[in-house]
Every structure is written in structure tokens, then in C-alpha cells.
Design an enzyme around this catalytic site. Sequence first.
Site, mmCIF file in Angstrom:
data_model
loop_
_atom_site.group_PDB
_atom_site.id
_atom_site.type_symbol
_atom_site.label_atom_id
_atom_site.label_comp_id
_atom_site.label_asym_id
_atom_site.label_seq_id
_atom_site.Cartn_x
_atom_site.Cartn_y
_atom_site.Cartn_z
ATOM 1 N N GLY A 19 0.831 -1.196 0.000
ATOM 2 C CA GLY A 19 0.000 0.000 0.000
ATOM 3 C C GLY A 19 0.865 1.246 0.000
ATOM 4 N N GLN A 58 2.805 9.941 1.875
ATOM 5 C CA GLN A 58 4.154 9.355 1.998
ATOM 6 C C GLN A 58 5.090 9.805 0.874
ATOM 7 O OE1 GLN A 58 2.276 5.276 2.527
ATOM 8 N NE2 GLN A 58 4.129 5.050 3.749
ATOM 9 N N CYS A 74 5.594 -0.352 7.602
ATOM 10 C CA CYS A 74 5.329 0.922 6.917
ATOM 11 C C CYS A 74 6.553 1.282 6.092
ATOM 12 C CB CYS A 74 5.041 2.013 7.945
ATOM 13 S SG CYS A 74 4.666 3.612 7.193
ATOM 14 N N LEU A 75 6.312 1.657 4.846
ATOM 15 C CA LEU A 75 7.428 2.021 3.964
ATOM 16 C C LEU A 75 8.118 3.302 4.448
ATOM 17 C CD1 LEU A 75 5.780 1.183 0.522
ATOM 18 C CD2 LEU A 75 7.407 -0.205 1.830
ATOM 19 N N HIS A 102 -4.618 1.644 7.723
ATOM 20 C CA HIS A 102 -3.255 2.186 7.875
ATOM 21 C C HIS A 102 -3.048 3.365 6.901
ATOM 22 C CE1 HIS A 102 1.288 1.398 8.216
ATOM 23 N NE2 HIS A 102 1.215 2.147 7.128
ATOM 24 N N GLU A 103 -3.495 3.189 5.654
ATOM 25 C CA GLU A 103 -3.300 4.248 4.637
ATOM 26 C C GLU A 103 -4.201 5.456 4.912
ATOM 27 O OE1 GLU A 103 -0.764 3.722 3.046
ATOM 28 O OE2 GLU A 103 -0.620 1.545 3.097
ATOM 29 N N HIS A 116 -2.513 7.594 7.287
ATOM 30 C CA HIS A 116 -1.499 8.445 6.644
ATOM 31 C C HIS A 116 -2.133 9.726 6.113
ATOM 32 C CE1 HIS A 116 2.270 6.296 6.731
ATOM 33 N NE2 HIS A 116 1.785 5.209 6.160
HETATM 34 O O1 K1U Z 1 1.713 2.446 4.066
HETATM 35 C C1 K1U Z 1 2.731 1.814 3.887
HETATM 36 O O2 K1U Z 1 3.782 2.246 4.327
HETATM 37 C C2 K1U Z 1 2.712 0.506 3.149
HETATM 38 C C3 K1U Z 1 2.646 -0.693 4.078
HETATM 39 C C4 K1U Z 1 1.214 -1.177 4.126
HETATM 40 C C5 K1U Z 1 0.900 -2.109 5.248
HETATM 41 C C6 K1U Z 1 1.404 -3.380 5.285
HETATM 42 C C7 K1U Z 1 1.079 -4.242 6.325
HETATM 43 C C8 K1U Z 1 0.214 -3.834 7.296
HETATM 44 C C9 K1U Z 1 -0.283 -2.563 7.256
HETATM 45 C C10 K1U Z 1 0.044 -1.710 6.228
HETATM 46 C C11 K1U Z 1 3.571 -1.755 3.525
HETATM 47 O O3 K1U Z 1 3.422 -2.183 2.430
HETATM 48 S S1 K1U Z 1 4.829 -2.307 4.562
HETATM 49 C C12 K1U Z 1 5.669 -3.554 3.597
HETATM 50 C C13 K1U Z 1 4.923 -4.832 3.529
HETATM 51 O O4 K1U Z 1 4.031 -5.061 4.285
HETATM 52 C C14 K1U Z 1 5.275 -5.829 2.509
HETATM 53 C C15 K1U Z 1 6.450 -5.761 1.809
HETATM 54 C C16 K1U Z 1 6.739 -6.725 0.863
HETATM 55 C C17 K1U Z 1 5.880 -7.748 0.604
HETATM 56 C C18 K1U Z 1 4.715 -7.829 1.315
HETATM 57 C C19 K1U Z 1 4.418 -6.880 2.279
HETATM 58 ZN ZN ZN Z 2 2.652 3.333 6.187
#
Ligand code: K1U
Ligand code: ZN
Length: 185
Positions: free
Chosen positions: A64, A69, A110-111, A152-153, A156
Site C-alpha cells: 500500500g 508518503q 510501513c514504507l 493504515h493508509e 497516513h
Molecule cells: O503504508 C505503507 O507504508 C505501506 C505498508 C502497508 C501495510 C502493510 C502491512 C500492514 C499494514 C500496512 C507496507 O506495504 S509495509 C511492507 C509490507 O508489508 C510488505 C512488503 C513486501 C511484501 C509484502 C508486504
Molecule cells: Zn505506512
Amino acid sequence: MANASLQRLAASQITLEIMALLSILNYPDKRLHKVAKPVPEVNDRIRRLVADMAETMYAAPGVGLAATQVDVHERVIVIDVSETHDELLAFINPEIVWSSDERKLSEEGCLSVPGIYDNVERAEKVRVRALNEKGETFELDCEGLLAVCIQHEMDHLMGHVFVEYLSPLKQTRIKSKMKKLAHAM
Ligand code: K1U
Ligand code: ZN
């Protein structure tokens, strides 16, 4: 300009347009706490933003990304929780119109806070209303990772980062870890 050069220029511009990777803000950047504004009109600028955000999310990789972000403070979210990474969802001006009373603890990442994963409690199911890339209203019932991710988004877009749900001690430790990481780069 020669026809071949023009064709090369056109091809390179097309490639650049398709492949625009955006920079992701890292916690504790103050800009992550800005509140996003509604999108007034779904036009080519917004469709380009959605495409660039999708590229950025897939490249990260993540499931996501909220416009906040990438330092764009408008209500736009992209999500793809499919195993095949080919089910992109774009939410423009999203609203949660229903949340289940049942709540669930799930691990989140979270990225904008790379390397940090922790448990957050949220509604188990939600219904979201939003505009798609054509400017049409749709509603989607979300559960599982999609429900976690959309909440979560949406946080943000309101200027909130998931670490704010953690204890003050954890938040202090995460902030200091992120600042050290930023200085090391
Ligand atoms: O909002 C963001 O920073 C993105 C976030 C979304 C999220 C993931 C898990 C739970 C809540 C919100 C991410 O994508 S973190 C990275 C991640 O979960 C992932 C990375 C690679 C493969 C699969 C998942
Ligand atoms: Zn995030």
C-alpha cells in the site's frame, strides 16, 4: 531534428512517464503529519499520480501507499494485497462508511518506517467508499490484510503513522533508530 532522434526522444519521454518512481518520506519527517486535502477533480494529473504511486509501491516493495508518503497532500491511496501483484486498487477521496465492532490485532509495517514491524489493533472489517480513476464512486467491503492496509493508509492521509499506536518508549526508540539510519546514509 531528424525523425529518428525525434522518435528516440518521444520513446524516452514515454518511458520516463511510465516509470516515475517517487521518493518516500521517512519517519519522523514532519511532512508525514500533514492532513491531506480532498481531490477536487479526477483528471490526468491524478491518474498520473496513481500510476507513479503504484510504480513506487511495487518497487519498494509494499502492499500500500498513501499520497502523504510521497509528499503529495491529497486524498489518494493505492493498494495491492494480491499474491500476484496484479490487482491494483486506487482509492481517491476514500471514506470509511462502516467499521465492524469486532477488532483484531495484526502486525503492520510501513514504507516510511523501514525495518519496524509491530502489532496494532484495528476494526476487523470496514466498508470504504471512494472514487476510482474514472471519477466513479464505488464501495468495497474489506477484511484481512486489505482491511488492515486501508485503515493504515487512511491514517497516513490524516497525518498519522502507525507507530503512534505504540508505547511512548517504543516511539522514542524508533525515532532515534530512524534518525541514526538517516545520518548513516
Ligand atoms: O503504508 C505503507 O507504508 C505501506 C505498508 C502497508 C501495510 C502493510 C502491512 C500492514 C499494514 C500496512 C507496507 O506495504 S509495509 C511492507 C509490507 O508489508 C510488505 C512488503 C513486501 C511484501 C509484502 C508486504
Ligand atoms: Zn505506512
